[in-house]
Design a protein around this motif. Structure first.
Motif, PDB file in Angstrom:
ATOM      1  N   GLN A   1      -2.761 -20.533  -6.417  1.00 21.83           N
ATOM      2  CA  GLN A   1      -2.296 -19.700  -7.523  1.00 21.83           C
ATOM      3  C   GLN A   1      -0.838 -20.008  -7.848  1.00 21.83           C
ATOM      4  O   GLN A   1       0.010 -20.046  -6.965  1.00 21.83           O
TER       5      GLN A   1
ATOM      6  N   ASP B   1       4.755 -12.218 -13.479  1.00 24.99           N
ATOM      7  CA  ASP B   1       3.690 -11.953 -14.445  1.00 24.99           C
ATOM      8  C   ASP B   1       2.388 -12.490 -13.863  1.00 24.99           C
ATOM      9  O   ASP B   1       2.188 -13.699 -13.762  1.00 24.99           O
ATOM     10  N   ASN B   2       1.488 -11.570 -13.446  1.00 20.52           N
ATOM     11  CA  ASN B   2       0.220 -12.006 -12.848  1.00 20.52           C
ATOM     12  C   ASN B   2      -0.914 -12.073 -13.872  1.00 20.52           C
ATOM     13  O   ASN B   2      -2.075 -12.190 -13.518  1.00 20.52           O
ATOM     14  N   GLY B   3      -0.576 -11.957 -15.149  1.00 23.73           N
ATOM     15  CA  GLY B   3      -1.574 -12.018 -16.211  1.00 23.73           C
ATOM     16  C   GLY B   3      -2.068 -10.653 -16.633  1.00 23.73           C
ATOM     17  O   GLY B   3      -2.553 -10.475 -17.739  1.00 23.73           O
ATOM     18  N   THR B   4      -1.942  -9.668 -15.752  1.00 26.27           N
ATOM     19  CA  THR B   4      -2.364  -8.302 -16.046  1.00 26.27           C
ATOM     20  C   THR B   4      -1.161  -7.394 -16.248  1.00 26.27           C
ATOM     21  O   THR B   4      -1.146  -6.556 -17.128  1.00 26.27           O
ATOM     22  N   ARG B   5      -0.160  -7.595 -15.417  1.00 34.16           N
ATOM     23  CA  ARG B   5       1.064  -6.778 -15.470  1.00 34.16           C
ATOM     24  C   ARG B   5       2.197  -7.535 -14.802  1.00 34.16           C
ATOM     25  O   ARG B   5       1.992  -8.581 -14.206  1.00 34.16           O
ATOM     26  N   LYS B   6       3.372  -6.975 -14.881  1.00 31.62           N
ATOM     27  CA  LYS B   6       4.527  -7.565 -14.212  1.00 31.62           C
ATOM     28  C   LYS B   6       4.696  -6.860 -12.867  1.00 31.62           C
ATOM     29  O   LYS B   6       4.840  -5.639 -12.803  1.00 31.62           O
TER      30      LYS B   6
ATOM     31  N   ALA C   1       2.312  -3.689  -5.835  1.00 34.13           N
ATOM     32  CA  ALA C   1       1.325  -3.759  -6.913  1.00 34.13           C
ATOM     33  C   ALA C   1       0.186  -2.802  -6.614  1.00 34.13           C
ATOM     34  O   ALA C   1      -0.260  -2.689  -5.475  1.00 34.13           O
ATOM     35  N   GLY C   2      -0.252  -2.103  -7.626  1.00 34.24           N
ATOM     36  CA  GLY C   2      -1.404  -1.223  -7.489  1.00 34.24           C
ATOM     37  C   GLY C   2      -1.227  -0.137  -6.448  1.00 34.24           C
ATOM     38  O   GLY C   2      -2.184   0.229  -5.772  1.00 34.24           O
TER      39      GLY C   2
END
Length: 91
Positions: A43, A59-64, A80-81
């Motif tokens: 990744q 930036d993971n493509g869904t959120r920062k 995250a999450g």
């Protein structure tokens, strides 16, 4: 506190491994100007330094996802999450 003349953003640069698990995958963070490039296994992600929060925003493509540097332990914390993970610098 970062010594005079040293860019605070550079403390994120390096090779990191999980501080809490025996995971063999290491994360490598490189910097080119204002851009950060994060490689973990297969990744590849891009990040920017946020001066207001003194964090790296990936930036993971869904959120920062924020990454904080902890100078006392020379570790980074990724949140995250609702979960967080600590990473120690590979020496």
């Amino acid at each position: 506190m970062v010594a005079c003349g040293k860019d605070a953003r550079d403390q994120f640069v390096g090779e990191w491994k999980s501080a809490t698990t025996d995971a063999e995958t290491h994360t490598i963070i490189r910097r080119s100007g204002d851009d950060f490039f994060i490689s973990e296994g297969r990744q590849d992600l891009v990040g920017k330094y946020d001066e207001a929060t003194k964090s790296l925003l990936i930036d993971n493509g869904t959120r920062k996802v924020p990454v904080l540097y902890i100078p006392e332990s020379d570790q980074i914390v990724v949140s995250a999450g609702g979960k967080s993970a600590r990473f120690a610098r590979v020496k």
